[in-house]
Design an enzyme around this catalytic site. Sequence first.
Site, PDB file in Angstrom:
ATOM      1  N   SER A 143      49.863  43.262  39.452  1.00  0.00           N
ATOM      2  CA  SER A 143      49.605  41.883  39.045  1.00  0.00           C
ATOM      3  C   SER A 143      48.890  41.189  40.188  1.00  0.00           C
ATOM      4  CB  SER A 143      50.913  41.144  38.707  1.00  0.00           C
ATOM      5  OG  SER A 143      50.663  39.774  38.495  1.00  0.00           O
ATOM      6  N   ARG A 144      47.690  40.703  39.926  1.00  0.00           N
ATOM      7  CA  ARG A 144      46.905  40.092  40.992  1.00  0.00           C
ATOM      8  C   ARG A 144      47.355  38.674  41.313  1.00  0.00           C
ATOM      9  NH1 ARG A 144      42.853  42.832  37.831  1.00  0.00           N
ATOM     10  NH2 ARG A 144      42.312  44.792  38.843  1.00  0.00           N
ATOM     11  N   VAL A 145      48.250  38.128  40.495  1.00  0.00           N
ATOM     12  CA  VAL A 145      48.810  36.818  40.800  1.00  0.00           C
ATOM     13  C   VAL A 145      49.979  36.972  41.765  1.00  0.00           C
ATOM     14  CG1 VAL A 145      49.959  34.796  39.825  1.00  0.00           C
ATOM     15  CG2 VAL A 145      48.027  35.832  38.632  1.00  0.00           C
TER      16      VAL A 145
END
Length: 602
Positions: free
Chosen positions: A459-461
């Site tokens: 997850s890039r968040v």
Amino acid sequence: MTDKNKKDAFFDVQKEKTQATLYCVNPPTDEQKKGIAAFLEKTYGVRPEINIVTDKSLVSGFRLEFGDNVFDWSAQGRVNKLKEDIRKSSLSTGGVTPLIKEAVENLKSAIENWAMPLGAHETGRVISVGDGIARIDGLDLVEYGEIVTFENGIKGMVQELGEGEVGAVLFGNDREVEEGSKVYRTGKTAGVPAGDGLVGRIVDALGSPIDGAGEIEAEAYMPIEAAAPGIVDRQPVNRPLETGILAIDSMFPIGRGQRELIIGDRQTGKTTIATDTILNQKGKDVICVYVAIGQKASSVARLAEMLRKRGAMDYTIIVSSFASDSASLQYIAPYSGCAMAEYFMNKGKDVLIIYDDLSKHAVAYRALSLLLGRSPGREAYPGDVFYLHSRLLERAAHLSDERGGGSITALPIVETQAGDISAYIPTNIISITDGQIFLANDLFFSGQRPAVNVGISVSRVGGDAQTKAMKSTAGPLRLDLAQYREMEVFMQFSSDLDDATKKLLFYGKSLMMLLRQPQASPLAMYQQVILLASALGHGMTAVDVGDIPDFKGKLLEYYDEKQPEICAEVKKGEKLSAELKKQIAEVTKAFAEKYAAAKHSA
């Protein structure tokens, strides 16, 4: 003269007539002339000569005069009839208030002075039709994406602009459209109804209800194609959208406004993750939109029934384009669902939308593109297949406070073949989204469900979409699992293991069993934090690996009943102190020892 004699005399007079006059805007075709002559012959027993008179004041349609008989099928004639009917209507104004009387007089005056405006309507004719595609001649000024209407009522959308002709995809049965039939411009792009009336309903790709629950009262009509919010209109993704799935919320958190891809082979639990996420939104003021693309009708019906039984249809809209629907309907279905979601986002609400799945969407678009004569590229997909999905997924956003602060969180689903994430469509969508949850075949068939591959998923968040409690607790989990997977591979080449290695393997297996979660059993965030703090604090070492799924349920019941203070502290969502983590591990360890003793004595 008797009635019979009058009738005979009437027909005798009609037979003497040999001339009929047709007033029209555009001259009829030879087939239309034959049809009018056949109508007169059937009605009056004669086949007169028809004179054509052009009359632009009719606006559309035509007026046929034969002797003393007039058949008025023109738009202006219908308007005149409406005026006459209202003028002659005996509206009694006695005893009514002056306000009502004034309103009636204003209505009469408006109708008396109103005239239908004349306007030029560009029309074309169908050159050829087949496979859901109509080629049209004459629409020189039509725009890409514009809706056109065929004279039998079927609508289409222009998807190809060529020299001298345009190509349109049909939103109906192409067998009902004939070559030579007229086509009319509408000047509008495709739109779907939106509003609270759709919540709890099942609709098709055009927004029409298909659940047999009556008509839908729309509050607005939203264009299916819309520009994505700009950077100025967005704000960072910093609020979690909890899935209720421990493996995801702890390691691959999803934020409101994020686009997280769910990818894996067929039958590996992709839709289950999406539906469990819908179930977990109950009571959290989140509107859910599930878009089924090319799915079987029975599958959609089962899904709807499951959501209804669990009360999730109270906040869910299902947009379905079945496998039996045309490729054009499967193509616009996700855009229609996104338009419905945007209505709520613009109202300041949070929306979760699921596209199941974009692999079938790409196949439908490929079919349309090849039928329209576009050049095929890699894997026969057209060159703009990347734009196909980017302009859809970019509409997911967390709007700025000035725009209301609403959000659309997108969970697109993509199906792979033999785990090949390097194929054309998967790589395209991976590059568009903010992370992916990869479901592995070997994990799924070994019983590890959800079968999340920790190594490839991301997850890039990241922690921005986690509560402080979860972020402070789940930190070591991914590293511990990676060490276990590496040791598990090494273990295959060694039969003699030392005690430290055995403990590491036992601990890793315990974590894997902890992450197993039955379908439709979402966990609250405080429950996930307690489980992680217990496991990562080595509080479950007394429990056999195979007993951990049963132990989890009993442990959470024990905390709710006997440790409400700890639960209340964790529910605050604040960062867990070292003392609280230690306390949770000790409480769990004591309960685990009692549980294990009871198991062994039994």
